[in-house]
Design a protein around this motif. Sequence first.
Motif, PDB file in Angstrom:
ATOM      1  N   VAL A   1       9.101   3.359  -5.064  1.00 23.76           N
ATOM      2  CA  VAL A   1       9.732   4.225  -6.073  1.00 23.76           C
ATOM      3  C   VAL A   1       8.601   4.916  -6.835  1.00 23.76           C
ATOM      4  CG1 VAL A   1      11.258   4.335  -8.072  1.00 23.76           C
ATOM      5  CG2 VAL A   1      11.681   2.642  -6.263  1.00 23.76           C
ATOM      6  N   ARG A   2       8.625   6.245  -6.857  1.00 24.96           N
ATOM      7  CA  ARG A   2       7.533   7.011  -7.454  1.00 24.96           C
ATOM      8  C   ARG A   2       7.982   7.679  -8.748  1.00 24.96           C
ATOM      9  NH1 ARG A   2       3.622   7.576  -3.424  1.00 24.96           N
ATOM     10  NH2 ARG A   2       4.375   7.037  -1.341  1.00 24.96           N
ATOM     11  N   ASP A   3       7.011   7.900  -9.658  1.00 26.50           N
ATOM     12  CA  ASP A   3       7.303   8.625 -10.889  1.00 26.50           C
ATOM     13  C   ASP A   3       7.107  10.120 -10.668  1.00 26.50           C
ATOM     14  OD1 ASP A   3       4.577   9.058 -10.838  1.00 26.50           O
ATOM     15  OD2 ASP A   3       4.125   7.575 -12.394  1.00 26.50           O
ATOM     16  N   GLU A   4       7.175  10.909 -11.750  1.00 26.24           N
ATOM     17  CA  GLU A   4       7.093  12.366 -11.616  1.00 26.24           C
ATOM     18  C   GLU A   4       5.758  12.831 -11.044  1.00 26.24           C
ATOM     19  OE1 GLU A   4       7.915  13.906 -15.452  1.00 26.24           O
ATOM     20  OE2 GLU A   4      10.057  13.395 -15.402  1.00 26.24           O
ATOM     21  N   SER A   5       4.710  12.041 -11.246  1.00 25.71           N
ATOM     22  CA  SER A   5       3.397  12.427 -10.729  1.00 25.71           C
ATOM     23  C   SER A   5       3.188  11.993  -9.287  1.00 25.71           C
ATOM     24  CB  SER A   5       2.293  11.833 -11.607  1.00 25.71           C
ATOM     25  OG  SER A   5       2.309  10.410 -11.527  1.00 25.71           O
ATOM     26  N   GLY A   6       4.173  11.279  -8.731  1.00 25.31           N
ATOM     27  CA  GLY A   6       4.053  10.818  -7.356  1.00 25.31           C
ATOM     28  C   GLY A   6       3.432   9.447  -7.214  1.00 25.31           C
ATOM     29  N   THR A   7       3.133   8.797  -8.323  1.00 30.45           N
ATOM     30  CA  THR A   7       2.522   7.470  -8.294  1.00 30.45           C
ATOM     31  C   THR A   7       3.596   6.404  -8.090  1.00 30.45           C
ATOM     32  OG1 THR A   7       0.787   8.211  -9.798  1.00 30.45           O
ATOM     33  CG2 THR A   7       1.081   5.832  -9.546  1.00 30.45           C
ATOM     34  N   VAL A   8       3.324   5.464  -7.183  1.00 30.49           N
ATOM     35  CA  VAL A   8       4.258   4.358  -6.960  1.00 30.49           C
ATOM     36  C   VAL A   8       4.176   3.395  -8.148  1.00 30.49           C
ATOM     37  CG1 VAL A   8       4.853   2.410  -5.477  1.00 30.49           C
ATOM     38  CG2 VAL A   8       4.038   4.552  -4.456  1.00 30.49           C
ATOM     39  N   TYR A   9       5.290   3.212  -8.846  1.00 31.40           N
ATOM     40  CA  TYR A   9       5.264   2.333 -10.008  1.00 31.40           C
ATOM     41  C   TYR A   9       6.160   1.104  -9.837  1.00 31.40           C
ATOM     42  CZ  TYR A   9       9.778   4.172 -11.684  1.00 31.40           C
ATOM     43  OH  TYR A   9      11.091   4.515 -11.802  1.00 31.40           O
ATOM     44  N   ARG A  10       6.918   1.046  -8.730  1.00 28.47           N
ATOM     45  CA  ARG A  10       7.649  -0.158  -8.405  1.00 28.47           C
ATOM     46  C   ARG A  10       8.115  -0.094  -6.947  1.00 28.47           C
ATOM     47  NH1 ARG A  10      12.719  -0.009 -12.395  1.00 28.47           N
ATOM     48  NH2 ARG A  10      10.935   0.069 -13.800  1.00 28.47           N
ATOM     49  N   ILE A  11       8.503  -1.244  -6.410  1.00 30.52           N
ATOM     50  CA  ILE A  11       9.035  -1.334  -5.059  1.00 30.52           C
ATOM     51  C   ILE A  11      10.459  -1.868  -5.154  1.00 30.52           C
ATOM     52  CG2 ILE A  11       8.765  -2.359  -2.765  1.00 30.52           C
ATOM     53  CD1 ILE A  11       6.505  -0.508  -3.405  1.00 30.52           C
TER      54      ILE A  11
ATOM     55  N   LYS B   1       0.817  -1.213   0.000  1.00 26.35           N
ATOM     56  CA  LYS B   1       0.000   0.000   0.000  1.00 26.35           C
ATOM     57  C   LYS B   1       0.857   1.272   0.000  1.00 26.35           C
ATOM     58  CE  LYS B   1      -3.747  -2.358   2.456  1.00 26.35           C
ATOM     59  NZ  LYS B   1      -4.560  -2.406   3.703  1.00 26.35           N
ATOM     60  N   GLY B   2       2.182   1.085  -0.130  1.00 26.23           N
ATOM     61  CA  GLY B   2       3.074   2.243  -0.232  1.00 26.23           C
ATOM     62  C   GLY B   2       3.888   2.520   1.010  1.00 26.23           C
ATOM     63  N   ALA B   3       3.749   1.691   2.054  1.00 30.19           N
ATOM     64  CA  ALA B   3       4.498   1.925   3.292  1.00 30.19           C
ATOM     65  C   ALA B   3       5.908   1.350   3.165  1.00 30.19           C
ATOM     66  CB  ALA B   3       3.773   1.280   4.473  1.00 30.19           C
ATOM     67  N   PHE B   4       6.823   1.874   3.998  1.00 32.26           N
ATOM     68  CA  PHE B   4       8.181   1.343   4.032  1.00 32.26           C
ATOM     69  C   PHE B   4       8.167  -0.007   4.753  1.00 32.26           C
ATOM     70  CE2 PHE B   4       9.008   5.767   3.221  1.00 32.26           C
ATOM     71  CZ  PHE B   4      10.113   5.744   2.401  1.00 32.26           C
ATOM     72  N   PHE B   5       9.060  -0.894   4.321  1.00 30.42           N
ATOM     73  CA  PHE B   5       9.182  -2.227   4.912  1.00 30.42           C
ATOM     74  C   PHE B   5      10.538  -2.296   5.584  1.00 30.42           C
ATOM     75  CE2 PHE B   5      10.427  -6.677   4.843  1.00 30.42           C
ATOM     76  CZ  PHE B   5       9.280  -7.328   5.215  1.00 30.42           C
ATOM     77  N   ASP B   6      10.552  -2.543   6.891  1.00 31.25           N
ATOM     78  CA  ASP B   6      11.804  -2.623   7.644  1.00 31.25           C
ATOM     79  C   ASP B   6      11.617  -3.667   8.739  1.00 31.25           C
ATOM     80  OD1 ASP B   6      14.133  -2.320   9.078  1.00 31.25           O
ATOM     81  OD2 ASP B   6      14.140  -0.136   8.964  1.00 31.25           O
ATOM     82  N   GLU B   7      12.073  -4.896   8.468  1.00 28.92           N
ATOM     83  CA  GLU B   7      11.819  -5.993   9.396  1.00 28.92           C
ATOM     84  C   GLU B   7      13.063  -6.874   9.551  1.00 28.92           C
ATOM     85  OE1 GLU B   7       9.111  -6.715  11.228  1.00 28.92           O
ATOM     86  OE2 GLU B   7       8.041  -4.949  10.473  1.00 28.92           O
ATOM     87  N   GLU B   8      13.236  -7.384  10.767  1.00 32.77           N
ATOM     88  CA  GLU B   8      14.218  -8.429  11.032  1.00 32.77           C
ATOM     89  C   GLU B   8      13.447  -9.707  11.326  1.00 32.77           C
ATOM     90  OE1 GLU B   8      16.922  -7.406  14.118  1.00 32.77           O
ATOM     91  OE2 GLU B   8      17.786  -5.689  13.045  1.00 32.77           O
ATOM     92  N   TYR B   9      13.819 -10.780  10.635  1.00 36.19           N
ATOM     93  CA  TYR B   9      13.100 -12.036  10.820  1.00 36.19           C
ATOM     94  C   TYR B   9      14.021 -13.203  10.480  1.00 36.19           C
ATOM     95  CZ  TYR B   9      12.532 -11.434   5.758  1.00 36.19           C
ATOM     96  OH  TYR B   9      12.757 -11.219   4.426  1.00 36.19           O
ATOM     97  N   ARG B  10      13.565 -14.392  10.816  1.00 36.72           N
ATOM     98  CA  ARG B  10      14.340 -15.594  10.555  1.00 36.72           C
ATOM     99  C   ARG B  10      13.765 -16.345   9.351  1.00 36.72           C
ATOM    100  NH1 ARG B  10      13.362 -17.698  16.495  1.00 36.72           N
ATOM    101  NH2 ARG B  10      11.520 -16.440  16.025  1.00 36.72           N
TER     102      ARG B  10
END
Length: 520
Positions: free
Chosen positions: A267-277, A240-249
Motif C-alpha cells: 500500500v503506497r502513499d501519495e509519493s509512491g512510498t510503501v507505508y504498509r502491507i 521489498k515491495g513485491a506481491f506475495f501470492d503463494e499456496e502452502y500448507r
Amino acid sequence: MKDEDKTKAQLINELAEMRQRMTELEQVEARHKQLLEQLEKSEMAYYDLYYNAPDMFVSVDAATEKIMQCNKAVVTALGYAEEEIIGRHISQMYHPDSEEDRKKVFQSFVKTGEVRDAQLQLRRKDGGKIDVSLNVSSVRDEQGNVLYSRSVWRDITKRKQAEQALRESEGRFRQLAENIREIFWLQTPDASQILYISSTYEQIWGRTCQSLYERPTSWLDAVYPADQERVIAAFEKQKKGAFFDEEYRIVRPDESIRWIWARGFPVRDESGTVYRIAGIAEDITARKQAEELARVQQQQLVQADKMAALGILVSGVAHEINNPNNFIMLNAEVLTRTWNDVIPLLEKYYQACGNFTLGGVSYTRARETIGRLISGVSNGTERIQKIVATLKDFAYRDEGDLNEQVDSNAVVESAILIMNNLIKKSTACCSVELAENLPTVRGNPQQLEQVVINLINNSCQALSHLSQSLVVSTAYNRTSDRVIIQVRDGGEGIPPERLRHIMDPFFTTKRDVGGTGLGL
C-alpha cells in the motif's frame, strides 16, 4: 542694598527652578501622551485581534453570569445579533443536550478558576448544534475576587464529524474483516509489526491473534516443513515491495494439516512510498481435497478402462491357455493310467532280470520319481486352470451388489493366489490361518477381495527383509457375531502420532511413490 540683592538672587533661583519643573512637567506630559497613544494603539490592536479572531471569545460577569462582551466569531457562528447576545445568561448559549456536561464544567471552574479543553455543544439561533472545545480563565481584583471570566470556544464540529465518520468507517471495516471467512491483515513494510489481524486467524491457524501481535513472524512457525523455504523466500521479496501470492500448507497445534492461499500487496502513499502491507489468507483445504479427489477419480476411471481392457485380454488369454492346458490335463490322465498299468509288468521284469535302465535312469529310481512327475503335471494343470479362473473372476465387471453371501475363507484364498508372486518376493515367512466352519457374510466378494489384496500389498511394502513375517487369518467372534479377516505383518508399523490420521482422506506417507491416502 545687600538685602535687596539677596532677595533678587533668590527670586532668580526660584524662577530657574520653576522653569526646570515646567520643562520636566512638559516632558512628563509628552511621555504620558505618548503612552496614551501607544495604549490606544495596543487597545485597538487587541480589540481587532479579539473581535476578528477565528475562535469565539466571550467575557462573562462573575456576579450575574451574564455575557458582557463577545467577538464577531460568536455572532457569525451562532446566528444571533451582537445585542441579542450581550446580557444573556451564559447557560443559554449551550445546547440542552450538553447540560449535564456544562454543569460539570461549571463546578470545575468554581473549584479551580479555570477550564481546559472541555467539549460541549453550543445552541445556534435556529436550534442547530455546534461542537466546541472550551477554555475558561478568570480575571481577579487585588483581593483575589473573580471579577469576570473569559471563555474561548473553538469550533470542532468538522473534526467531530470526521472522527464520527472515521469510527463508522472503522466499524464497517471491522464488521467486514471479522465476518469474512478469509484472514485479513495489515503490517509494516519491514514486517516488524502487525497493525491488524482478523479473528479468523485463530480459527484457521489455531493460534491466538495476540501471539502474532507479540511476534509478527510467528505465523511462519506453522508452515509445513517442505513448504517453508519457498514461503520464506517469497515473504522476503514481499518486504521489498513485491506481491506475495503463494499456496502452502500449515500444521495446526492438533497436527492437522490445512492448505492456505495467501496474497499480500504493498500500500503506497501519495509519493509512491510503501507505508504498509495488506493481505488476505484463505483456507483452501476443501478445494485442494476436491482437486485431489478429482485427480484420483480420473486415475480410477483410467484404471477402470484398463481393467475393462484387461478383462477382455484375460478372457482371450485364458481361452488360449486353457486349450493347451486341457490337452496337457487329458494327456496327464492318460499317462497316469498307462503308468499304473505298466508298473506291474515292469516290476515282474525287475524281479526276473534285475535292475535295468528306463528313460536314461535306473528302474528303481524311475519307479519312485516318474509317478510323482506325472502327478505333478496333473496338479500343475489344475493350478493353471484355477489361476485362470480366478483372474477371469477378478477382471469381471463388478456390479456393486452387496447382498451376496460371501465365503470369507474363499476370498482370502483367492487374494493369496493373486498376490502369491509378490508375497514370495517380500517374505519367506508367510502363513495362512483359516478358521473352520465360518458363517457366510452379506456383501460383495470382489470388493472384499480387493480390500484383502490392498492390505496384503501394504504389508508386503512394509517388510524390509525376507525374515519378517506375514500372517493372513480368519476367525469368528460369537459375541459380536462377526467374521474377522486379519492381515498382520512384521514390518516397522505405524508411529503413534500418525496412527490417528490413517482414516483421514488424503493422508499418506507414500505420496512420492503414488500413494493417495484414500485406501482406508
